[in-house]
Design an enzyme around this catalytic site. Structure first.
Site, PDB file in Angstrom:
ATOM      1  N   CYS A 147      -5.095  -1.352  -5.766  1.00 23.67           N
ATOM      2  CA  CYS A 147      -4.080  -0.905  -4.810  1.00 23.67           C
ATOM      3  C   CYS A 147      -3.116  -0.012  -5.563  1.00 23.67           C
ATOM      4  CB  CYS A 147      -3.353  -2.103  -4.194  1.00 23.67           C
ATOM      5  SG  CYS A 147      -1.969  -1.635  -3.139  1.00 23.67           S
TER       6      CYS A 147
ATOM      7  N   HIS B  64     -12.561   4.158   1.296  1.00 22.27           N
ATOM      8  CA  HIS B  64     -11.579   4.884   2.100  1.00 22.27           C
ATOM      9  C   HIS B  64     -12.254   5.885   3.035  1.00 22.27           C
ATOM     10  CE1 HIS B  64      -7.598   3.637   0.808  1.00 22.27           C
ATOM     11  NE2 HIS B  64      -8.076   3.529  -0.417  1.00 22.27           N
TER      12      HIS B  64
ATOM     13  N   GLU C   5      -5.065  -0.614   6.726  1.00 20.41           N
ATOM     14  CA  GLU C   5      -5.692  -1.128   5.510  1.00 20.41           C
ATOM     15  C   GLU C   5      -6.628  -2.301   5.793  1.00 20.41           C
ATOM     16  OE1 GLU C   5      -3.889  -1.422   1.697  1.00 20.41           O
ATOM     17  OE2 GLU C   5      -2.026  -0.494   2.403  1.00 20.41           O
TER      18      GLU C   5
ATOM     19  N   CYS D  77      -0.030   3.601   1.454  1.00 20.83           N
ATOM     20  CA  CYS D  77      -1.230   3.183   0.728  1.00 20.83           C
ATOM     21  C   CYS D  77      -1.453   4.156  -0.414  1.00 20.83           C
ATOM     22  CB  CYS D  77      -2.444   3.150   1.655  1.00 20.83           C
ATOM     23  SG  CYS D  77      -3.978   2.649   0.833  1.00 20.83           S
TER      24      CYS D  77
ATOM     25  N   GLY E 222      -5.122   5.164  -0.740  1.00 23.09           N
ATOM     26  CA  GLY E 222      -5.396   5.980   0.437  1.00 23.09           C
ATOM     27  C   GLY E 222      -4.805   7.368   0.323  1.00 23.09           C
TER      28      GLY E 222
END
Length: 274
Positions: A71, A161, A210, A219, A222
């Site tokens: 993350c 993603h 998410e 994110c 992302g």
């Protein structure tokens, strides 16, 4: 249990040291802690652990108790915590994650991290790496989701993603189409869904649904995936400002990997019996 609450541009995390490996950590406890109604409330639970190969190790549960390999916003919060608490005393250090080794640089003042820059490595574009059903690369393909045709690209940026290209996506669109795309049969491990409003050749607004969390305010992986896939599509170049609800991340695409720079902040700390 003593805990700390951090956020990276609104993407929030419970953070707990577990350097001796004795903490009672489980998917069930993660879900209890992250509950916004009966717990502390967070998008995820970050654990600080020792590493045999890096300066420190990061482990992350999503808010539903599932495990996340990586993350980006969580990594910045993690980096600020370990630096500010002198668990790591260097401004350049490595973090072991389930997605591999992350290289972090801290910009500090008076012993406190102000900005964190992290190299998240290279994105994987092949469908098999995402993973996504089919062969080759998913580049601006049209898929029908409920009542609408959407243009998507996909990659793996530590985690799966999908980027949905447009110019006027709203939160209502994220809530409507995000969960359907996340659980689509196209993505056997599910996927994070990023709705990208293309503003100009170097600026993109991103709203993310998410995997394992739902709608989040930001994110990091992302944002990096969006920068990669926008560059692949010819919409943007090597440097991109990703605008999020609470601020911006700055992404540089280099031969060594995708480099993300942004803030992280302590919200509060406390104790819980959960």
């Amino acid at each position: 249990m003593h805990f700390y609450k951090y956020h990276g541009l609104g993407n929030d995390f419970i953070l707990t040291p577990d350097l001796d490996g004795a903490l009672d950590a489980s998917p069930e406890r993660a879900a209890r802690l992250c509950s916004r109604h009966t717990g502390i409330g967070a998008d995820g639970w970050l654990l600080v652990r020792r590493s045999e190969t890096c300066d420190v190790a990061m482990f992350l549960y999503n808010s539903d108790g599932s495990v996340a390999e990586m993350c980006g916003n969580g990594l910045r919060c993690f980096a600020k915590f370990v630096y500010d608490h002198q668990i790591v005393t260097k401004e350049d250090f490595t973090v072991e994650t389930l997605a591999g080794v992350m290289h972090v640089h801290v910009t500090a003042q008076d012993g406190q991290a102000l900005q964190i820059t992290a190299n998240l490595g290279r994105a994987s574009l092949e469908r098999a790496a995402v993973p996504m059903v089919g062969q080759g690369v998913c580049d601006r393909e049209t898929v029908r989701v409920l009542d609408r045709e959407l243009t998507i690209s996909a990659c793996r940026m530590g985690v799966p993603h999908v980027v949905v290209f447009g110019r006027d996506f709203t939160d209502a669109d994220v809530l409507k189409y995000g969960p359907v795309l996340e659980t689509s049969p196209l993505f056997p491990e599910k996927a994070n869904i990023n709705f990208a409003n293309l503003l100009d050749g170097h600026t993109v607004e991103v709203r993310t649904w998410e995997r394992g969390c739902g709608r989040t305010l930001a994110c990091g992986t992302g944002s990096c995936a969006t920068a990669v896939l926008c560059r692949e599509a010819g919409f943007t170049g090597e440097q991109v400002e990703i605008r999020l609800q609470e601020g911006s991340l700055h992404i540089r695409l280099t031969p060594e990997g995708v480099v993300m720079t942004g803030p992280a902040a302590l919200a509060f700390e406390g104790d819980t019996a959960l």
